[in-house]
Design a protein around this motif. Structure first.
Motif, PDB file in Angstrom:
ATOM      1  N   LYS A  30       0.827  -1.204   0.000  1.00 29.67           N
ATOM      2  CA  LYS A  30       0.000   0.000   0.000  1.00 29.67           C
ATOM      3  C   LYS A  30       0.863   1.257   0.000  1.00 29.67           C
ATOM      4  CE  LYS A  30      -4.051  -1.950   2.356  1.00 29.67           C
ATOM      5  NZ  LYS A  30      -4.907  -1.883   3.567  1.00 29.67           N
ATOM      6  N   ALA A  31       1.937   1.219   0.793  1.00 27.54           N
ATOM      7  CA  ALA A  31       2.816   2.390   0.878  1.00 27.54           C
ATOM      8  C   ALA A  31       3.495   2.672  -0.450  1.00 27.54           C
ATOM      9  CB  ALA A  31       3.863   2.178   1.973  1.00 27.54           C
ATOM     10  N   LEU A  32       3.944   1.600  -1.133  1.00 30.62           N
ATOM     11  CA  LEU A  32       4.610   1.778  -2.424  1.00 30.62           C
ATOM     12  C   LEU A  32       3.612   2.248  -3.479  1.00 30.62           C
ATOM     13  CD1 LEU A  32       7.137   1.547  -4.147  1.00 30.62           C
ATOM     14  CD2 LEU A  32       6.632  -0.885  -4.468  1.00 30.62           C
ATOM     15  N   PHE A  33       2.436   1.663  -3.468  1.00 33.44           N
ATOM     16  CA  PHE A  33       1.390   2.078  -4.402  1.00 33.44           C
ATOM     17  C   PHE A  33       1.061   3.561  -4.220  1.00 33.44           C
ATOM     18  CE2 PHE A  33      -3.067   2.712  -5.541  1.00 33.44           C
ATOM     19  CZ  PHE A  33      -3.117   2.164  -6.811  1.00 33.44           C
ATOM     20  N   TYR A  34       0.936   3.983  -2.969  1.00 34.55           N
ATOM     21  CA  TYR A  34       0.619   5.381  -2.671  1.00 34.55           C
ATOM     22  C   TYR A  34       1.741   6.301  -3.144  1.00 34.55           C
ATOM     23  CZ  TYR A  34      -0.483   9.600  -0.004  1.00 34.55           C
ATOM     24  OH  TYR A  34      -0.754  10.891   0.353  1.00 34.55           O
ATOM     25  N   ALA A  35       3.006   5.914  -2.878  1.00 32.05           N
ATOM     26  CA  ALA A  35       4.143   6.750  -3.269  1.00 32.05           C
ATOM     27  C   ALA A  35       4.204   6.931  -4.778  1.00 32.05           C
ATOM     28  CB  ALA A  35       5.440   6.124  -2.759  1.00 32.05           C
ATOM     29  N   ILE A  36       3.974   5.848  -5.519  1.00 32.85           N
ATOM     30  CA  ILE A  36       4.013   5.937  -6.980  1.00 32.85           C
ATOM     31  C   ILE A  36       2.837   6.759  -7.496  1.00 32.85           C
ATOM     32  CG2 ILE A  36       3.816   4.582  -9.101  1.00 32.85           C
ATOM     33  CD1 ILE A  36       5.398   2.379  -7.641  1.00 32.85           C
ATOM     34  N   MET A  37       1.671   6.606  -6.861  1.00 31.46           N
ATOM     35  CA  MET A  37       0.498   7.391  -7.258  1.00 31.46           C
ATOM     36  C   MET A  37       0.749   8.883  -7.038  1.00 31.46           C
ATOM     37  SD  MET A  37      -3.420   7.122  -5.849  1.00 31.46           S
ATOM     38  CE  MET A  37      -2.939   7.664  -4.200  1.00 31.46           C
ATOM     39  N   VAL A  38       1.337   9.246  -5.882  1.00 32.27           N
ATOM     40  CA  VAL A  38       1.624  10.648  -5.582  1.00 32.27           C
ATOM     41  C   VAL A  38       2.617  11.217  -6.588  1.00 32.27           C
ATOM     42  CG1 VAL A  38       2.644  12.219  -3.902  1.00 32.27           C
ATOM     43  CG2 VAL A  38       1.083  10.434  -3.136  1.00 32.27           C
ATOM     44  N   ALA A  39       3.682  10.465  -6.855  1.00 38.07           N
ATOM     45  CA  ALA A  39       4.675  10.931  -7.827  1.00 38.07           C
ATOM     46  C   ALA A  39       4.045  11.117  -9.204  1.00 38.07           C
ATOM     47  CB  ALA A  39       5.836   9.935  -7.901  1.00 38.07           C
ATOM     48  N   PHE A 170      12.341   8.891  -9.492  1.00 40.69           N
ATOM     49  CA  PHE A 170      11.801   8.423  -8.209  1.00 40.69           C
ATOM     50  C   PHE A 170      11.172   7.032  -8.357  1.00 40.69           C
ATOM     51  CE2 PHE A 170       8.312   7.997  -5.164  1.00 40.69           C
ATOM     52  CZ  PHE A 170       8.969   8.255  -3.962  1.00 40.69           C
ATOM     53  N   ILE A 171      10.346   6.849  -9.384  1.00 44.33           N
ATOM     54  CA  ILE A 171       9.671   5.565  -9.574  1.00 44.33           C
ATOM     55  C   ILE A 171      10.686   4.458  -9.825  1.00 44.33           C
ATOM     56  CG2 ILE A 171       8.122   4.281 -11.099  1.00 44.33           C
ATOM     57  CD1 ILE A 171       6.495   6.818 -11.442  1.00 44.33           C
ATOM     58  N   LYS A 172      11.691   4.740 -10.637  1.00 44.54           N
ATOM     59  CA  LYS A 172      12.723   3.741 -10.922  1.00 44.54           C
ATOM     60  C   LYS A 172      13.467   3.340  -9.654  1.00 44.54           C
ATOM     61  CE  LYS A 172      16.923   3.091 -13.693  1.00 44.54           C
ATOM     62  NZ  LYS A 172      17.863   3.753 -14.632  1.00 44.54           N
ATOM     63  N   GLU A 173      13.690   4.295  -8.765  1.00 39.56           N
ATOM     64  CA  GLU A 173      14.467   4.028  -7.551  1.00 39.56           C
ATOM     65  C   GLU A 173      13.679   3.306  -6.466  1.00 39.56           C
ATOM     66  OE1 GLU A 173      17.369   7.908  -8.273  1.00 39.56           O
ATOM     67  OE2 GLU A 173      16.016   7.866  -6.537  1.00 39.56           O
ATOM     68  N   VAL A 174      12.349   3.424  -6.472  1.00 38.21           N
ATOM     69  CA  VAL A 174      11.556   2.736  -5.444  1.00 38.21           C
ATOM     70  C   VAL A 174      10.938   1.449  -5.960  1.00 38.21           C
ATOM     71  CG1 VAL A 174      11.030   4.924  -4.292  1.00 38.21           C
ATOM     72  CG2 VAL A 174       9.402   3.985  -5.953  1.00 38.21           C
ATOM     73  N   ALA A 175      10.935   1.242  -7.282  1.00 41.26           N
ATOM     74  CA  ALA A 175      10.290   0.060  -7.856  1.00 41.26           C
ATOM     75  C   ALA A 175      11.082  -1.207  -7.531  1.00 41.26           C
ATOM     76  CB  ALA A 175      10.157   0.219  -9.366  1.00 41.26           C
ATOM     77  N   PRO A 176      10.408  -2.292  -7.166  1.00 41.21           N
ATOM     78  CA  PRO A 176      11.093  -3.576  -6.970  1.00 41.21           C
ATOM     79  C   PRO A 176      11.695  -4.065  -8.279  1.00 41.21           C
ATOM     80  CG  PRO A 176       8.874  -3.610  -6.034  1.00 41.21           C
ATOM     81  CD  PRO A 176       8.979  -2.374  -6.861  1.00 41.21           C
ATOM     82  N   SER A 177      12.704  -4.903  -8.166  1.00 40.60           N
ATOM     83  CA  SER A 177      13.362  -5.444  -9.356  1.00 40.60           C
ATOM     84  C   SER A 177      12.353  -6.188 -10.224  1.00 40.60           C
ATOM     85  CB  SER A 177      14.483  -6.401  -8.926  1.00 40.60           C
ATOM     86  OG  SER A 177      15.085  -6.994 -10.064  1.00 40.60           O
ATOM     87  N   GLY A 178      12.356  -5.895 -11.514  1.00 35.59           N
ATOM     88  CA  GLY A 178      11.428  -6.527 -12.445  1.00 35.59           C
ATOM     89  C   GLY A 178      10.184  -5.717 -12.733  1.00 35.59           C
ATOM     90  N   TRP A 179       9.931  -4.697 -11.922  1.00 32.35           N
ATOM     91  CA  TRP A 179       8.734  -3.872 -12.089  1.00 32.35           C
ATOM     92  C   TRP A 179       9.043  -2.507 -12.711  1.00 32.35           C
ATOM     93  CZ3 TRP A 179       3.673  -5.044 -10.371  1.00 32.35           C
ATOM     94  CH2 TRP A 179       3.543  -6.258  -9.685  1.00 32.35           C
ATOM     95  N   GLU A 180      10.323  -2.210 -12.956  1.00 34.28           N
ATOM     96  CA  GLU A 180      10.695  -0.863 -13.388  1.00 34.28           C
ATOM     97  C   GLU A 180       9.977  -0.445 -14.671  1.00 34.28           C
ATOM     98  OE1 GLU A 180      14.317  -2.691 -11.315  1.00 34.28           O
ATOM     99  OE2 GLU A 180      12.850  -3.301 -12.840  1.00 34.28           O
ATOM    100  N   GLY A 181       9.913  -1.367 -15.648  1.00 35.81           N
ATOM    101  CA  GLY A 181       9.305  -1.022 -16.925  1.00 35.81           C
ATOM    102  C   GLY A 181       7.823  -0.709 -16.807  1.00 35.81           C
ATOM    103  N   LEU A 182       7.094  -1.584 -16.126  1.00 32.33           N
ATOM    104  CA  LEU A 182       5.648  -1.395 -15.995  1.00 32.33           C
ATOM    105  C   LEU A 182       5.320  -0.156 -15.175  1.00 32.33           C
ATOM    106  CD1 LEU A 182       2.793  -2.467 -16.517  1.00 32.33           C
ATOM    107  CD2 LEU A 182       3.011  -3.809 -14.425  1.00 32.33           C
ATOM    108  N   LEU A 183       5.976  -0.001 -14.012  1.00 33.02           N
ATOM    109  CA  LEU A 183       5.691   1.159 -13.172  1.00 33.02           C
ATOM    110  C   LEU A 183       6.195   2.445 -13.814  1.00 33.02           C
ATOM    111  CD1 LEU A 183       6.442  -0.286  -9.617  1.00 33.02           C
ATOM    112  CD2 LEU A 183       4.229   0.023 -10.735  1.00 33.02           C
ATOM    113  N   GLY A 184       7.293   2.345 -14.574  1.00 31.76           N
ATOM    114  CA  GLY A 184       7.795   3.519 -15.280  1.00 31.76           C
ATOM    115  C   GLY A 184       6.820   4.026 -16.322  1.00 31.76           C
ATOM    116  N   SER A 185       5.952   3.141 -16.806  1.00 32.26           N
ATOM    117  CA  SER A 185       4.950   3.550 -17.794  1.00 32.26           C
ATOM    118  C   SER A 185       3.888   4.459 -17.205  1.00 32.26           C
ATOM    119  CB  SER A 185       4.270   2.306 -18.392  1.00 32.26           C
ATOM    120  OG  SER A 185       5.203   1.460 -19.023  1.00 32.26           O
ATOM    121  N   MET A 186       3.832   4.532 -15.870  1.00 29.01           N
ATOM    122  CA  MET A 186       2.851   5.407 -15.228  1.00 29.01           C
ATOM    123  C   MET A 186       3.028   6.859 -15.647  1.00 29.01           C
ATOM    124  SD  MET A 186       0.687   3.751 -13.431  1.00 29.01           S
ATOM    125  CE  MET A 186       0.005   5.123 -12.485  1.00 29.01           C
TER     126      MET A 186
END
Length: 500
Positions: A30-39, A170-186
């Motif tokens: 939840k904390a990671l989801f919130y941080a990425i949403m805020v960014a 920020f998203i690249k630095e907090v994303a777990p390994s393997g999720w950078e591409g998908l979360l970076g698409s945000m």
């Protein structure tokens, strides 16, 4: 929301399609989801400002001879009683300037963003940019003159140009390994959502009495983003890079969940990466002409001629194919043939753009770059040509249908891929400078289109889209002959350029 997202992404078929390792399926807390949403709301601000003048420009601007002097209906509204003009005297050239100076601010903001974020942190830099966005948005909302519109647009441009660089970091630095591409698409998804939000608000507020409230919307988004950032921690990688080991462990533990020991183990791996000489965060480049990592030296380095050539053509070409002409002036284009429903049509075009962006974001990292880019560019050329002919022959339905197709086919390749390819064609030590150079090229291209399109469109009408079609055709030929495939080359720069 975060649990639902995690469950959806944990399905094996979906994971294999988007390339996410199964072992990471439970790492979206939840904390990671919130941080990425805020960014990502920073990207929303960018999209909102990019398109905020699209719908209201017809009621925002007027000739100085058209302004009522007394007793006009706007005087009886809340805004009118407080001295706000019903419209601002602007000709086509001035509308182009007000729209395009956003890009001047964007160049300034994006150029210095990495350096400032590395010094002061991702969170502090984002907070500062939100404040700057609030100030700029209020200036635009309160504008009664051409000059104040320009000042406000430059300020929000600086803010958005900086945010659009800091957010992916920020998203690249907090994303777990393997999720950078998908979360970076945000980043791209939220830019399109920002454009859609602007057009949605415009459905209700585009009239002579309420158009200012569209501009006020950006103030509310920036204020919300500023408030939400106070509940997000700093990037743990940035903390570790600045020697704040304990703070980095606590921040990572809060974001990722699990146990504190697991967070400490990952921090230890990052420390080993630093000790081996690999940068943990994007390196800061110097601005001096003689600096070893200066942009000037990158431009003069003959070993960078091929990648620099590719970056220049793709990032300028993306804009010269007219992608942002719809985002910036779609309502103006459609209203020539369908004035009663132009804003609604533009809203639905933005909605299609969002849906295609989400679909492409899920798949693009597993698809070969070059065929997708060529296909997208050729389809952009064809649809641009049809749009131009439809405008010249007053074929309203044909123009509307191909406006939807045009935005869809550009979003599937020509819009996102140049930003991915510009890093992949560059030497590892030059990736940051290549990205900075490509971003500047893209901002300049956007400025040229934003400034010249209203003037050229009034002169050429539909032929401006036929011009876009010719440019897209030439770029597709360039891609076929000069741009290497970059997907799947793990050995790096030399293998990418082996046959070119």
């Amino acid at each position: 929301m975060s649990r639902l997202l995690s469950r959806l992404l944990s399905r094996s078929a979906f994971l294999s399609n988007v390339g996410i390792p199964r072992q990471n399926k439970n790492k979206i807390t939840k904390a990671l989801f919130y941080a990425i949403m805020v960014a990502s709301i920073g990207s929303l601000q960018f999209g909102y400002h990019l398109s905020e003048l699209n719908a209201p420009q017809q009621v925002l601007s007027c000739s100085e001879f058209d302004i009522p002097t007394e007793g006009y209906p706007y005087d009886r509204t809340w805004l009118g009683r407080r001295g706000y003009k019903q419209c601002i005297p602007l000709n086509d050239e001035q509308i182009g300037i007000v729209t395009s100076v956003f890009c001047i601010g964007g160049i300034l903001g994006s150029y210095f963003a990495t350096s400032l974020a590395n010094i002061y942190g991702r969170k502090f830099s984002s907070l500062t940019n939100c404040i700057l966005n609030i100030i700029g948005s209020l200036i635009i909302f309160n504008s009664n003159s051409y000059r104040s519109l320009i000042i406000g647009r430059i300020l929000v441009g600086i803010s958005c140009g900086s945010l659009i660089v800091i957010i992916p970091l920020f998203i690249k630095e907090v994303a777990p390994s393997g999720w950078e591409g998908l979360l970076g698409s945000m980043t791209q998804i939220c830019i399109r959502l920002g454009v859609l939000l602007t057009q949605g608000v415009a459905l209700w507020l585009t009239n002579s009495y309420h158009w200012r409230w569209i501009l006020f919307g950006s103030f509310l988004i920036a204020l919300l983003n500023l408030t939400m950032w106070f509940m997000v921690g700093e990037s743990p990688k940035w903390m570790l890079a600045h020697g704040r080991v304990v703070d980095a462990k606590l921040s990572l533990y809060e974001l990722r969940g699990g146990t504190f020991d697991e967070a400490a183990q990952e921090i230890q791996k990052w420390q080993q990466q630093i000790e081996s000489g690999d940068p943990l965060i994007e390196p800061t480049t110097t601005n001096s002409i003689s600096g070893s990592n200066s942009l000037w030296k990158y431009l003069r380095d003959k070993t960078n001629i091929k990648p620099r050539h590719v970056i220049t053509i793709l990032l300028f070409g993306q804009q010269f194919c007219g992608i942002n002409s719809i985002v910036l002036y779609g309502t103006k284009i459609i209203s020539q043939l369908y004035p009663q429903h132009a804003i609604k049509i533009n809203f639905f075009i933005s909605m299609v753009n969002v849906l295609v962006t989400i679909l492409v974001s899920l798949l693009i990292h597993n698809l070969p770059r070059k065929p997708l880019l060529i296909t997208s560019t050729i389809l952009v050329s064809i649809t641009s040509f049809v749009m131009g002919m439809a405008m010249n022959h007053n074929k309203m339905n044909l123009l509307i249908v191909f406006s939807f197709i045009y935005m869809g086919v550009s979003t599937m390749g020509l819009n996102p891929l140049p930003f991915i390819i510009m890093r992949e064609v560059s030497k590892p030590q030059d990736m940051v400078l290549a990205q900075r150079y490509g971003t500047i090229c893209n901002w300049i291209g956007t400025f040229i289109i934003a400034y010249t399109f209203p003037i050229v469109h009034d002169i050429l009408s539909g032929y401006v889209f036929i011009t876009f079609a010719i440019i897209a055709c030439l770029i597709s030929a360039f891609i076929w002959k000069k741009v290497p495939e970059t997907k799947g080359y793990k050995t790096g720069y030399n293998q990418v350029w082996a046959n070119y």
